[in-house]
Design a protein around this motif. Structure first.
Motif, mmCIF file in Angstrom:
data_model
loop_
_atom_site.group_PDB
_atom_site.id
_atom_site.type_symbol
_atom_site.label_atom_id
_atom_site.label_comp_id
_atom_site.label_asym_id
_atom_site.label_seq_id
_atom_site.Cartn_x
_atom_site.Cartn_y
_atom_site.Cartn_z
ATOM 1 N N VAL A 257 0.840 -1.203 0.000
ATOM 2 C CA VAL A 257 0.000 0.000 0.000
ATOM 3 C C VAL A 257 0.874 1.252 0.000
ATOM 4 C CG1 VAL A 257 -1.692 1.305 1.358
ATOM 5 C CG2 VAL A 257 -1.967 -1.162 1.072
ATOM 6 N N VAL A 258 1.925 1.239 0.811
ATOM 7 C CA VAL A 258 2.846 2.376 0.882
ATOM 8 C C VAL A 258 3.555 2.563 -0.456
ATOM 9 C CG1 VAL A 258 5.001 3.159 1.937
ATOM 10 C CG2 VAL A 258 3.157 2.305 3.368
ATOM 11 N N LEU A 259 3.987 1.484 -1.077
ATOM 12 C CA LEU A 259 4.658 1.586 -2.374
ATOM 13 C C LEU A 259 3.735 2.223 -3.412
ATOM 14 C CD1 LEU A 259 6.576 -1.822 -2.594
ATOM 15 C CD2 LEU A 259 7.551 0.452 -2.230
ATOM 16 N N LEU A 260 2.500 1.763 -3.457
ATOM 17 C CA LEU A 260 1.544 2.336 -4.409
ATOM 18 C C LEU A 260 1.318 3.819 -4.134
ATOM 19 C CD1 LEU A 260 -1.036 -0.575 -4.707
ATOM 20 C CD2 LEU A 260 0.402 0.341 -6.556
ATOM 21 N N ALA A 261 1.182 4.178 -2.866
ATOM 22 C CA ALA A 261 0.964 5.579 -2.505
ATOM 23 C C ALA A 261 2.203 6.432 -2.784
ATOM 24 C CB ALA A 261 0.574 5.691 -1.028
ATOM 25 N N SER A 262 3.384 5.802 -2.833
ATOM 26 C CA SER A 262 4.635 6.531 -3.063
ATOM 27 C C SER A 262 5.007 6.613 -4.531
ATOM 28 C CB SER A 262 5.780 5.861 -2.293
ATOM 29 O OG SER A 262 5.528 5.906 -0.919
ATOM 30 N N GLY A 263 4.157 6.119 -5.403
ATOM 31 C CA GLY A 263 4.421 6.265 -6.830
ATOM 32 C C GLY A 263 4.871 5.014 -7.555
ATOM 33 N N ALA A 264 4.828 3.857 -6.910
ATOM 34 C CA ALA A 264 5.188 2.615 -7.602
ATOM 35 C C ALA A 264 4.111 2.279 -8.628
ATOM 36 C CB ALA A 264 5.336 1.474 -6.600
ATOM 37 N N GLY A 265 4.519 1.638 -9.713
ATOM 38 C CA GLY A 265 3.578 1.221 -10.737
ATOM 39 C C GLY A 265 2.895 -0.084 -10.354
ATOM 40 N N LEU A 266 1.685 -0.275 -10.839
ATOM 41 C CA LEU A 266 0.941 -1.499 -10.535
ATOM 42 C C LEU A 266 1.664 -2.757 -11.017
ATOM 43 C CD1 LEU A 266 -1.590 -2.715 -9.272
ATOM 44 C CD2 LEU A 266 -2.731 -2.423 -11.478
ATOM 45 N N PRO A 267 2.195 -2.802 -12.242
ATOM 46 C CA PRO A 267 2.923 -4.016 -12.655
ATOM 47 C C PRO A 267 4.119 -4.308 -11.743
ATOM 48 C CG PRO A 267 2.443 -2.647 -14.553
ATOM 49 C CD PRO A 267 2.093 -1.838 -13.341
ATOM 50 N N GLN A 268 4.787 -3.254 -11.317
ATOM 51 C CA GLN A 268 5.948 -3.430 -10.451
ATOM 52 C C GLN A 268 5.525 -3.965 -9.079
ATOM 53 O OE1 GLN A 268 5.290 -0.836 -12.439
ATOM 54 N NE2 GLN A 268 7.029 -0.807 -13.823
ATOM 55 N N VAL A 269 4.401 -3.482 -8.573
ATOM 56 C CA VAL A 269 3.915 -3.950 -7.276
ATOM 57 C C VAL A 269 3.413 -5.392 -7.386
ATOM 58 C CG1 VAL A 269 2.158 -3.578 -5.500
ATOM 59 C CG2 VAL A 269 3.447 -1.645 -6.402
ATOM 60 N N VAL A 270 2.806 -5.739 -8.499
ATOM 61 C CA VAL A 270 2.392 -7.137 -8.715
ATOM 62 C C VAL A 270 3.627 -8.037 -8.711
ATOM 63 C CG1 VAL A 270 1.431 -8.742 -10.417
ATOM 64 C CG2 VAL A 270 0.224 -6.610 -9.892
ATOM 65 N N ALA A 271 4.695 -7.609 -9.371
ATOM 66 C CA ALA A 271 5.942 -8.390 -9.368
ATOM 67 C C ALA A 271 6.516 -8.488 -7.957
ATOM 68 C CB ALA A 271 6.956 -7.754 -10.316
ATOM 69 N N PHE A 272 6.482 -7.377 -7.205
ATOM 70 C CA PHE A 272 6.990 -7.358 -5.830
ATOM 71 C C PHE A 272 6.257 -8.378 -4.965
ATOM 72 C CE2 PHE A 272 6.492 -5.943 -1.464
ATOM 73 C CZ PHE A 272 7.783 -5.653 -1.072
ATOM 74 N N ILE A 273 4.935 -8.326 -4.954
ATOM 75 C CA ILE A 273 4.166 -9.197 -4.057
ATOM 76 C C ILE A 273 4.229 -10.658 -4.526
ATOM 77 C CG2 ILE A 273 1.832 -9.056 -5.034
ATOM 78 C CD1 ILE A 273 2.711 -8.624 -1.338
ATOM 79 N N THR A 274 4.353 -10.872 -5.824
ATOM 80 C CA THR A 274 4.510 -12.238 -6.336
ATOM 81 C C THR A 274 5.855 -12.812 -5.907
ATOM 82 O OG1 THR A 274 3.103 -11.702 -8.229
ATOM 83 C CG2 THR A 274 4.455 -13.684 -8.409
ATOM 84 N N ALA A 275 6.907 -12.008 -6.016
ATOM 85 C CA ALA A 275 8.235 -12.461 -5.575
ATOM 86 C C ALA A 275 8.254 -12.697 -4.072
ATOM 87 C CB ALA A 275 9.297 -11.436 -5.963
ATOM 88 N N TRP A 276 7.609 -11.789 -3.325
ATOM 89 C CA TRP A 276 7.555 -11.958 -1.864
ATOM 90 C C TRP A 276 6.887 -13.282 -1.499
ATOM 91 C CZ3 TRP A 276 2.955 -12.329 0.849
ATOM 92 C CH2 TRP A 276 3.094 -12.450 2.230
#
Length: 165
Positions: A98-117
């Protein structure tokens, strides 16, 4: 709000079924739920506080520059690497998202982040998988899982291009 309504309705239905089977079953379930709540509530508070601090301490320009929407596949790769090394459970990982999205992260990048996590979790590999499952299982699982965060982020990027143009 819809998710809360669905969970509440499902809880009422299952509680009714449990009570019809046995009032003791219902009281056992309620006791177990209260125990889990008492166990998890402090972790949730600390996790949310930590995510809030992370959100205020990491500059938005840094997040946007590394994993912002315009970073494309490079940002997806960075988010995948970082996600695999975040040593936490869901109580911390999802507030970080949530913080990453609010800080300007892109949705594809956040999907990759949470998938890797969720798939890679290198801390879990070292602490649990290697000692229990051994090297053969672990290296095969990691090799099979490594491309999946990139694929998930890439698919999200493609879907966004189709949807938003």
């Amino acid at each position: 709000m819809v998710a809360l309504f669905i969970l509440g309705a499902l809880t009422l239905c299952l509680g009714t079924v449990a009570f019809r089977r046995s009032p003791f079953l219902l009281s056992d379930a309620l006791r177990s739920a209260v125990f889990r709540f008492v166990e998890l509530a402090p972790r949730m508070v600390v996790g949310l506080l930590l995510a809030g601090f992370v959100g205020k301490l990491i500059p938005s320009e840094l997040v946007g520059g590394l994993i912002g929407p315009e970073t494309g596949l490079w940002g997806i790769l960075i988010a995948s690497l970082v996600g695999g090394f975040v040593p936490s459970g869901p109580i911390l990982a999802f507030p970080i998202v949530v913080v990453l999205l609010a800080s300007g992260a892109g949705l594809p990048q956040v999907v990759a982040f949470i998938t890797a996590w969720s798939l890679l979790a290198f801390h879990r590999l070292i602490i649990y998988e290697l000692p229990i499952m051994g090297w053969t299982f672990c290296w095969q699982r990691i090799v099979a899982s490594l491309p999946l965060p990139l694929i998930a982020g890439g698919l999200t990027l493609g879907l966004m291009k189709i949807y938003y143009g």
